[in-house]
Design a protein around this motif. Structure first.
Motif, PDB file in Angstrom:
ATOM      1  N   TYR A   6      10.978   5.133   0.903  1.00  0.00           N
ATOM      2  CA  TYR A   6      10.499   6.032   1.940  1.00  0.00           C
ATOM      3  C   TYR A   6       8.978   6.004   1.961  1.00  0.00           C
ATOM      4  N   TRP A   7       8.427   6.029   3.180  1.00  0.00           N
ATOM      5  CA  TRP A   7       6.985   5.905   3.360  1.00  0.00           C
ATOM      6  C   TRP A   7       6.473   6.920   4.366  1.00  0.00           C
ATOM      7  N   GLY A   8       5.251   7.369   4.133  1.00  0.00           N
ATOM      8  CA  GLY A   8       4.573   8.185   5.121  1.00  0.00           C
ATOM      9  C   GLY A   8       3.856   7.320   6.129  1.00  0.00           C
ATOM     10  N   GLN A   9       3.181   7.972   7.069  1.00  0.00           N
ATOM     11  CA  GLN A   9       2.510   7.239   8.143  1.00  0.00           C
ATOM     12  C   GLN A   9       1.103   6.797   7.763  1.00  0.00           C
ATOM     13  N   GLY A  10       0.580   7.338   6.689  1.00  0.00           N
ATOM     14  CA  GLY A  10      -0.741   6.940   6.211  1.00  0.00           C
ATOM     15  C   GLY A  10      -1.844   7.886   6.656  1.00  0.00           C
ATOM     16  N   THR A  11      -2.901   7.935   5.858  1.00  0.00           N
ATOM     17  CA  THR A  11      -4.084   8.723   6.196  1.00  0.00           C
ATOM     18  C   THR A  11      -5.317   7.892   5.870  1.00  0.00           C
ATOM     19  N   GLN A  12      -6.290   7.900   6.770  1.00  0.00           N
ATOM     20  CA  GLN A  12      -7.466   7.053   6.616  1.00  0.00           C
ATOM     21  C   GLN A  12      -8.477   7.694   5.676  1.00  0.00           C
ATOM     22  N   VAL A  13      -8.962   6.898   4.747  1.00  0.00           N
ATOM     23  CA  VAL A  13     -10.060   7.295   3.867  1.00  0.00           C
ATOM     24  C   VAL A  13     -11.194   6.305   4.079  1.00  0.00           C
ATOM     25  N   THR A  14     -12.355   6.816   4.428  1.00  0.00           N
ATOM     26  CA  THR A  14     -13.525   5.973   4.638  1.00  0.00           C
ATOM     27  C   THR A  14     -14.655   6.471   3.751  1.00  0.00           C
ATOM     28  N   VAL A  15     -15.199   5.563   2.959  1.00  0.00           N
ATOM     29  CA  VAL A  15     -16.288   5.913   2.048  1.00  0.00           C
ATOM     30  C   VAL A  15     -17.520   5.122   2.463  1.00  0.00           C
ATOM     31  N   SER A  16     -18.556   5.838   2.824  1.00  0.00           N
ATOM     32  CA  SER A  16     -19.798   5.180   3.260  1.00  0.00           C
ATOM     33  C   SER A  16     -20.749   5.032   2.071  1.00  0.00           C
ATOM     34  N   SER A  17     -21.559   3.999   2.140  1.00  0.00           N
ATOM     35  CA  SER A  17     -22.502   3.731   1.029  1.00  0.00           C
ATOM     36  C   SER A  17     -23.821   4.445   1.235  1.00  0.00           C
TER      37      SER A  17
END
Length: 124
Positions: free
Chosen positions: A113-124
């Motif tokens: 079973y899988w979720g739809q995902g969530t975006q993680v963005t890390v800026s430098s």
């Protein structure tokens, strides 16, 4: 209907923290293994962390060991991923998954079973 719903993603700067949540419904996952995977653009989906409700054991990818912690909720229908000291290379879509194994597997094919995902963005 089984559902896994992730939340908590966002845009942060390097060195900051985020906590992802995965809420499950539709069945009991108390004997399952819960895992977090991630997929960056142009790359394959990779294992990040997992916890076995059966044994209580946890497992982490080398790239996140010591920075990320997977934590289960008091009621075993929620799992969290605490992410500290985030790096730009942690940028990806993060997926929650549930698999019917006693031990934590790093293979995505072992999770049913899988979720739809969530975006993680890390800026430098």
């Amino acid at each position: 209907q089984v559902q896994l719903v992730e939340s908590g993603g966002g845009l942060v700067q390097a060195g900051e923290s985020l906590r992802l949540s995965c809420a499950t419904s539709g069945r009991t996952f108390s004997s399952y293994t819960m895992g977090w995977f991630r997929q960056a653009p142009g790359k394959e989906r990779e294992f990040v962390a997992g916890v076995s409700w059966s044994t209580g054991s946890t497992r982490y990818a080398d790239s996140v060991e010591g920075r990320f912690t997977i934590v289960g909720g008091n009621v075993r229908n929620t799992v969290y991923l605490q992410m500290n000291s985030l790096k730009p290379e942690d940028t990806a879509v993060y997926y929650c998954a549930a698999g019917g194994w006693r031990t934590v597997s790093t293979e995505s094919t072992d999770y049913h079973y899988w979720g739809q995902g969530t975006q993680v963005t890390v800026s430098s």
